[in-house]
Design a protein around this motif. Structure first.
Motif, PDB file in Angstrom:
ATOM      1  N   PHE A  39     -52.174  78.257 -63.187  1.00  0.00           N
ATOM      2  CA  PHE A  39     -53.416  77.690 -62.678  1.00  0.00           C
ATOM      3  C   PHE A  39     -53.657  78.271 -61.291  1.00  0.00           C
ATOM      4  O   PHE A  39     -52.758  78.255 -60.448  1.00  0.00           O
ATOM      5  N   VAL A  40     -54.877  78.786 -61.070  1.00  0.00           N
ATOM      6  CA  VAL A  40     -55.220  79.344 -59.766  1.00  0.00           C
ATOM      7  C   VAL A  40     -56.532  78.762 -59.277  1.00  0.00           C
ATOM      8  O   VAL A  40     -57.363  78.309 -60.065  1.00  0.00           O
ATOM      9  N   LYS A  41     -56.662  78.771 -57.959  1.00  0.00           N
ATOM     10  CA  LYS A  41     -57.895  78.354 -57.281  1.00  0.00           C
ATOM     11  C   LYS A  41     -58.348  76.945 -57.660  1.00  0.00           C
ATOM     12  O   LYS A  41     -59.529  76.656 -57.728  1.00  0.00           O
ATOM     13  N   MET A  65     -45.817  75.251 -66.803  1.00  0.00           N
ATOM     14  CA  MET A  65     -47.052  75.264 -66.013  1.00  0.00           C
ATOM     15  C   MET A  65     -46.725  75.583 -64.560  1.00  0.00           C
ATOM     16  O   MET A  65     -45.797  75.011 -63.989  1.00  0.00           O
ATOM     17  N   PHE A  66     -47.527  76.484 -63.983  1.00  0.00           N
ATOM     18  CA  PHE A  66     -47.331  76.902 -62.606  1.00  0.00           C
ATOM     19  C   PHE A  66     -48.661  76.794 -61.867  1.00  0.00           C
ATOM     20  O   PHE A  66     -49.676  77.305 -62.329  1.00  0.00           O
ATOM     21  N   PHE A  67     -48.651  76.131 -60.727  1.00  0.00           N
ATOM     22  CA  PHE A  67     -49.848  75.887 -59.938  1.00  0.00           C
ATOM     23  C   PHE A  67     -49.778  76.722 -58.664  1.00  0.00           C
ATOM     24  O   PHE A  67     -48.870  76.558 -57.866  1.00  0.00           O
ATOM     25  N   HIS A  68     -50.743  77.618 -58.502  1.00  0.00           N
ATOM     26  CA  HIS A  68     -50.710  78.561 -57.389  1.00  0.00           C
ATOM     27  C   HIS A  68     -51.755  78.284 -56.315  1.00  0.00           C
ATOM     28  O   HIS A  68     -51.639  78.812 -55.213  1.00  0.00           O
ATOM     29  N   GLY A  69     -52.783  77.509 -56.623  1.00  0.00           N
ATOM     30  CA  GLY A  69     -53.849  77.292 -55.652  1.00  0.00           C
ATOM     31  C   GLY A  69     -54.501  78.615 -55.301  1.00  0.00           C
ATOM     32  O   GLY A  69     -54.782  79.435 -56.165  1.00  0.00           O
TER      33      GLY A  69
END
Length: 124
Positions: A39-41, A65-69
């Motif tokens: 997940f990005v942005k 699941m990986f959250f990168h912002g």
């Protein structure tokens, strides 16, 4: 999954029943195996919605699941920049996510899509 521009209007359009059906499809019925989901942005609004759905996501999927912002360097730890478009600080050409390219193509397959939508279990 890029959540740039996610709005409250879009979030309120996802009913709880639709969201649970979508989650059930992803976890139980989707005909492919998800090794990782990035997940990005994602805006602050996404984090609030995620907290509601997190209890319903099985641990096996949650671990993938990986959250990168907005930290693309975090994404680059999994996917090298040589494989990503400029939208994600990559080396490939920028991707235009508007429907200008894909929608006309989908219209050429409209009859096939209607046929595909007839498949599935019979409704009484």
């Amino acid at each position: 999954m890029d959540f740039d521009g996610l709005s409250m209007k879009q979030v309120t359009g996802l009913s709880p029943s639709f969201s649970m059906r979508l989650l059930s499809f992803i976890q139980d019925a989707m005909p492919l195996r998800l090794k990782e989901i990035h997940f990005v942005k994602q805006p602050f609004l996404f984090n609030m919605v995620w907290q509601m759905f997190k209890p319903f996501v099985r641990e096996k999927l949650r671990k993938r699941m990986f959250f990168h912002g907005s930290k693309m360097s975090s994404l680059h730890a999994y996917i090298p920049p040589s494989h990503l478009p400029k939208n994600y600080d990559g080396e490939l050409p920028e991707i235009d996510y508007s429907s200008a390219d894909w929608y006309p193509l989908m219209l050429t397959y409209e009859n096939k899509i209607k046929e595909w939508n007839t498949y599935g279990r019979r409704k009484n």
